[in-house]
Design a protein around this motif. Structure first.
Motif, PDB file in Angstrom:
ATOM      1  N   ALA A   1      45.252  44.344  24.665  1.00 58.77           N
ATOM      2  CA  ALA A   1      44.142  43.388  24.602  1.00 58.77           C
ATOM      3  C   ALA A   1      44.130  42.470  25.831  1.00 58.77           C
ATOM      4  CB  ALA A   1      44.251  42.556  23.327  1.00 58.77           C
ATOM      5  N   THR A   2      45.293  42.032  26.261  1.00 59.25           N
ATOM      6  CA  THR A   2      45.361  41.191  27.463  1.00 59.25           C
ATOM      7  C   THR A   2      44.881  41.956  28.684  1.00 59.25           C
ATOM      8  OG1 THR A   2      47.233  39.961  26.534  1.00 59.25           O
ATOM      9  CG2 THR A   2      46.893  39.792  28.909  1.00 59.25           C
ATOM     10  N   ALA A   3      45.265  43.230  28.779  1.00 58.94           N
ATOM     11  CA  ALA A   3      44.815  44.066  29.900  1.00 58.94           C
ATOM     12  C   ALA A   3      43.302  44.247  29.872  1.00 58.94           C
ATOM     13  CB  ALA A   3      45.522  45.420  29.852  1.00 58.94           C
ATOM     14  N   VAL A   4      42.737  44.426  28.667  1.00 61.47           N
ATOM     15  CA  VAL A   4      41.279  44.566  28.537  1.00 61.47           C
ATOM     16  C   VAL A   4      40.586  43.302  29.033  1.00 61.47           C
ATOM     17  CG1 VAL A   4      39.391  44.734  26.883  1.00 61.47           C
ATOM     18  CG2 VAL A   4      41.367  46.243  26.659  1.00 61.47           C
ATOM     19  N   ASN A   5      41.137  42.133  28.695  1.00 56.34           N
ATOM     20  CA  ASN A   5      40.539  40.869  29.140  1.00 56.34           C
ATOM     21  C   ASN A   5      40.545  40.738  30.656  1.00 56.34           C
ATOM     22  OD1 ASN A   5      39.801  39.797  26.652  1.00 56.34           O
ATOM     23  ND2 ASN A   5      41.825  38.920  26.296  1.00 56.34           N
ATOM     24  N   ARG A   6      41.549  41.305  31.296  1.00 57.48           N
ATOM     25  CA  ARG A   6      41.624  41.228  32.761  1.00 57.48           C
ATOM     26  C   ARG A   6      40.540  42.085  33.425  1.00 57.48           C
ATOM     27  NH1 ARG A   6      44.020  37.944  31.192  1.00 57.48           N
ATOM     28  NH2 ARG A   6      42.129  37.004  32.026  1.00 57.48           N
ATOM     29  N   LEU A   7      40.016  43.056  32.686  1.00 60.37           N
ATOM     30  CA  LEU A   7      39.045  43.989  33.281  1.00 60.37           C
ATOM     31  C   LEU A   7      37.611  43.776  32.804  1.00 60.37           C
ATOM     32  CD1 LEU A   7      41.049  47.366  33.125  1.00 60.37           C
ATOM     33  CD2 LEU A   7      40.544  45.996  35.155  1.00 60.37           C
ATOM     34  N   LYS A   8      37.410  42.925  31.816  1.00 60.96           N
ATOM     35  CA  LYS A   8      36.072  42.834  31.217  1.00 60.96           C
ATOM     36  C   LYS A   8      35.018  42.296  32.182  1.00 60.96           C
ATOM     37  CE  LYS A   8      36.844  38.317  29.029  1.00 60.96           C
ATOM     38  NZ  LYS A   8      36.892  37.603  27.735  1.00 60.96           N
ATOM     39  N   GLU A   9      35.440  41.509  33.187  1.00 58.40           N
ATOM     40  CA  GLU A   9      34.485  40.978  34.163  1.00 58.40           C
ATOM     41  C   GLU A   9      34.447  41.812  35.445  1.00 58.40           C
ATOM     42  OE1 GLU A   9      32.527  38.583  33.343  1.00 58.40           O
ATOM     43  OE2 GLU A   9      33.531  38.135  31.432  1.00 58.40           O
ATOM     44  N   SER A  10      35.178  42.891  35.477  1.00 57.12           N
ATOM     45  CA  SER A  10      35.263  43.709  36.683  1.00 57.12           C
ATOM     46  C   SER A  10      33.930  44.407  36.975  1.00 57.12           C
ATOM     47  CB  SER A  10      36.366  44.760  36.517  1.00 57.12           C
ATOM     48  OG  SER A  10      36.318  45.705  37.565  1.00 57.12           O
ATOM     49  N   LYS A  11      33.593  44.481  38.270  1.00 59.26           N
ATOM     50  CA  LYS A  11      32.378  45.170  38.710  1.00 59.26           C
ATOM     51  C   LYS A  11      32.697  46.511  39.370  1.00 59.26           C
ATOM     52  CE  LYS A  11      30.020  41.557  37.488  1.00 59.26           C
ATOM     53  NZ  LYS A  11      29.194  41.581  36.247  1.00 59.26           N
TER      54      LYS A  11
ATOM     55  N   TYR B   1      51.315  38.366  28.417  1.00 57.98           N
ATOM     56  CA  TYR B   1      50.669  37.455  29.362  1.00 57.98           C
ATOM     57  C   TYR B   1      50.372  38.219  30.650  1.00 57.98           C
ATOM     58  CZ  TYR B   1      55.023  36.927  32.061  1.00 57.98           C
ATOM     59  OH  TYR B   1      56.136  37.156  32.837  1.00 57.98           O
ATOM     60  N   THR B   2      49.491  37.648  31.457  1.00 54.64           N
ATOM     61  CA  THR B   2      49.116  38.251  32.737  1.00 54.64           C
ATOM     62  C   THR B   2      50.119  37.837  33.804  1.00 54.64           C
ATOM     63  OG1 THR B   2      46.772  38.217  32.150  1.00 54.64           O
ATOM     64  CG2 THR B   2      47.321  38.455  34.493  1.00 54.64           C
ATOM     65  N   LYS B   3      50.783  38.806  34.385  1.00 53.21           N
ATOM     66  CA  LYS B   3      51.713  38.525  35.481  1.00 53.21           C
ATOM     67  C   LYS B   3      50.946  38.304  36.780  1.00 53.21           C
ATOM     68  CE  LYS B   3      55.871  38.397  37.399  1.00 53.21           C
ATOM     69  NZ  LYS B   3      56.827  37.297  37.134  1.00 53.21           N
ATOM     70  N   THR B   4      50.009  39.178  37.086  1.00 49.93           N
ATOM     71  CA  THR B   4      49.118  38.990  38.243  1.00 49.93           C
ATOM     72  C   THR B   4      47.736  39.512  37.871  1.00 49.93           C
ATOM     73  OG1 THR B   4      49.581  41.163  39.225  1.00 49.93           O
ATOM     74  CG2 THR B   4      51.022  39.341  39.867  1.00 49.93           C
ATOM     75  N   PRO B   5      46.668  38.836  38.299  1.00 53.40           N
ATOM     76  CA  PRO B   5      45.320  39.384  38.109  1.00 53.40           C
ATOM     77  C   PRO B   5      45.110  40.566  39.048  1.00 53.40           C
ATOM     78  CG  PRO B   5      45.247  37.410  39.456  1.00 53.40           C
ATOM     79  CD  PRO B   5      46.673  37.550  39.003  1.00 53.40           C
ATOM     80  N   VAL B   6      44.027  41.277  38.864  1.00 56.65           N
ATOM     81  CA  VAL B   6      43.764  42.424  39.741  1.00 56.65           C
ATOM     82  C   VAL B   6      43.539  41.929  41.171  1.00 56.65           C
ATOM     83  CG1 VAL B   6      42.881  44.018  38.000  1.00 56.65           C
ATOM     84  CG2 VAL B   6      41.338  42.349  39.010  1.00 56.65           C
ATOM     85  N   THR B   7      44.173  42.575  42.122  1.00 53.73           N
ATOM     86  CA  THR B   7      44.098  42.167  43.517  1.00 53.73           C
ATOM     87  C   THR B   7      44.319  43.364  44.421  1.00 53.73           C
ATOM     88  OG1 THR B   7      45.132  40.765  45.220  1.00 53.73           O
ATOM     89  CG2 THR B   7      46.550  41.569  43.472  1.00 53.73           C
ATOM     90  N   THR B   8      43.809  43.266  45.652  1.00 55.34           N
ATOM     91  CA  THR B   8      44.062  44.308  46.645  1.00 55.34           C
ATOM     92  C   THR B   8      45.357  44.065  47.401  1.00 55.34           C
ATOM     93  OG1 THR B   8      42.757  43.066  48.271  1.00 55.34           O
ATOM     94  CG2 THR B   8      41.604  44.779  47.014  1.00 55.34           C
TER      95      THR B   8
ATOM     96  N   ARG C   1      42.270  47.973  43.350  1.00 53.39           N
ATOM     97  CA  ARG C   1      42.783  46.671  42.942  1.00 53.39           C
ATOM     98  C   ARG C   1      43.668  46.892  41.715  1.00 53.39           C
ATOM     99  NH1 ARG C   1      38.963  41.764  42.515  1.00 53.39           N
ATOM    100  NH2 ARG C   1      38.325  42.815  40.596  1.00 53.39           N
ATOM    101  N   ILE C   2      44.824  46.231  41.705  1.00 62.50           N
ATOM    102  CA  ILE C   2      45.796  46.435  40.628  1.00 62.50           C
ATOM    103  C   ILE C   2      46.250  45.089  40.088  1.00 62.50           C
ATOM    104  CG2 ILE C   2      48.064  47.393  40.026  1.00 62.50           C
ATOM    105  CD1 ILE C   2      47.684  49.463  42.204  1.00 62.50           C
ATOM    106  N   GLY C   3      46.427  45.018  38.788  1.00 62.14           N
ATOM    107  CA  GLY C   3      46.958  43.827  38.137  1.00 62.14           C
ATOM    108  C   GLY C   3      48.089  44.206  37.199  1.00 62.14           C
TER     109      GLY C   3
ATOM    110  N   GLY D   1      37.174  51.438  45.598  1.00 58.03           N
ATOM    111  CA  GLY D   1      38.284  51.826  44.748  1.00 58.03           C
ATOM    112  C   GLY D   1      37.976  51.505  43.295  1.00 58.03           C
ATOM    113  N   ILE D   2      39.006  51.553  42.489  1.00 60.33           N
ATOM    114  CA  ILE D   2      38.856  51.241  41.072  1.00 60.33           C
ATOM    115  C   ILE D   2      39.784  50.079  40.729  1.00 60.33           C
ATOM    116  CG2 ILE D   2      38.260  53.630  40.547  1.00 60.33           C
ATOM    117  CD1 ILE D   2      41.061  54.044  39.452  1.00 60.33           C
ATOM    118  N   ASP D   3      39.557  49.479  39.573  1.00 60.98           N
ATOM    119  CA  ASP D   3      40.404  48.394  39.091  1.00 60.98           C
ATOM    120  C   ASP D   3      41.371  48.940  38.050  1.00 60.98           C
ATOM    121  OD1 ASP D   3      39.157  46.672  40.743  1.00 60.98           O
ATOM    122  OD2 ASP D   3      38.192  45.462  39.188  1.00 60.98           O
TER     123      ASP D   3
END
Length: 214
Positions: A178-188, A143-150, A132-134, A91-93
């Protein structure tokens, strides 16, 4: 209802073998503690069982149940979701950045824009079983309510809990992005997506939306 329950430490169930031993000990101890005086007749001593007698035995039963529940807890029952088996690469993040500013309370949508957004977002989450959705929340800050998760149940519960007034008012779109970008910058994941949900224009925050987008 219990078909998806597994136990991380099933070896603790061997402790349940102690329960029959405890029952035998309890029976033996009670029998031994009874008086062995012989009477020619016991008519004068006959009486009905009191509530205290029943409670005395009930306490032992409750102790047995408590021990059984502790053993089950030690075995660590867990549920598993079919979504958890999905590989990230399938899937995608996605991160949804949600505007929770005062303007979202406008009632041009029923009952208001904010509740209409939550309804549409919830349906969107249900329609993405392999992604995966965050969640990111923003108004005057973000702020981040939830990190990306399945785990879609976590996301849906988080969506239902979002209310107006949780953070400082305003529309800091750049901050939310910007906060959303930070949640995805380490995504594979093979693809990374930010869905920006807002009804206004950027009017606060120290990050410009264009800068965050770049």
């Amino acid at each position: 209802m219990f078909k998806n329950i597994i136990f991380a430490n099933p070896e603790f169930f061997w402790l349940l073998l102690l329960l029959p031993l405890m029952l035998l000990w309890y029976w033996y101890w009670n029998k031994k503690s009874q008086a062995n005086v012989t009477f020619s007749t016991t008519i004068a001593f006959k009486k009905t069982k009191s509530w205290s007698d029943a409670l005395y035995h009930l306490l032992f039963v409750l102790r047995m149940i408590a021990i059984a529940l502790i053993v089950v807890a030690l075995a660590r029952p867990q549920t598993h979701s079919e979504n958890a088996k999905t590989k990230i690469t399938d899937g995608i993040d996605i991160v949804m950045a949600i505007d929770v500013s005062a303007s979202m309370l406008s009632q041009d949508l029923k009952p208001n824009r904010f509740e209409a957004l939550k309804k549409v977002a919830s349906q969107f989450v249900k329609d993405r079983p392999n992604d995966r959705i965050g969640l990111v929340i923003y108004a005057g800050e973000s702020y981040t309510k939830t990190p990306v998760t399945t785990d879609k149940l976590i996301i849906l519960n988080a969506l239902s809990e979002i209310t107006y007034g949780q953070i400082e008012d305003g529309t800091a779109i750049g901050m939310g992005l910007a906060t959303a970008v930070n949640r995805l910058k380490e995504s594979k994941a093979k693809s990374r997506v930010i869905i920006l949900l807002t009804d206004g224009v950027n009017n606060t925050g120290f990050i410009d939306p264009q800068t965050a987008a770049e």
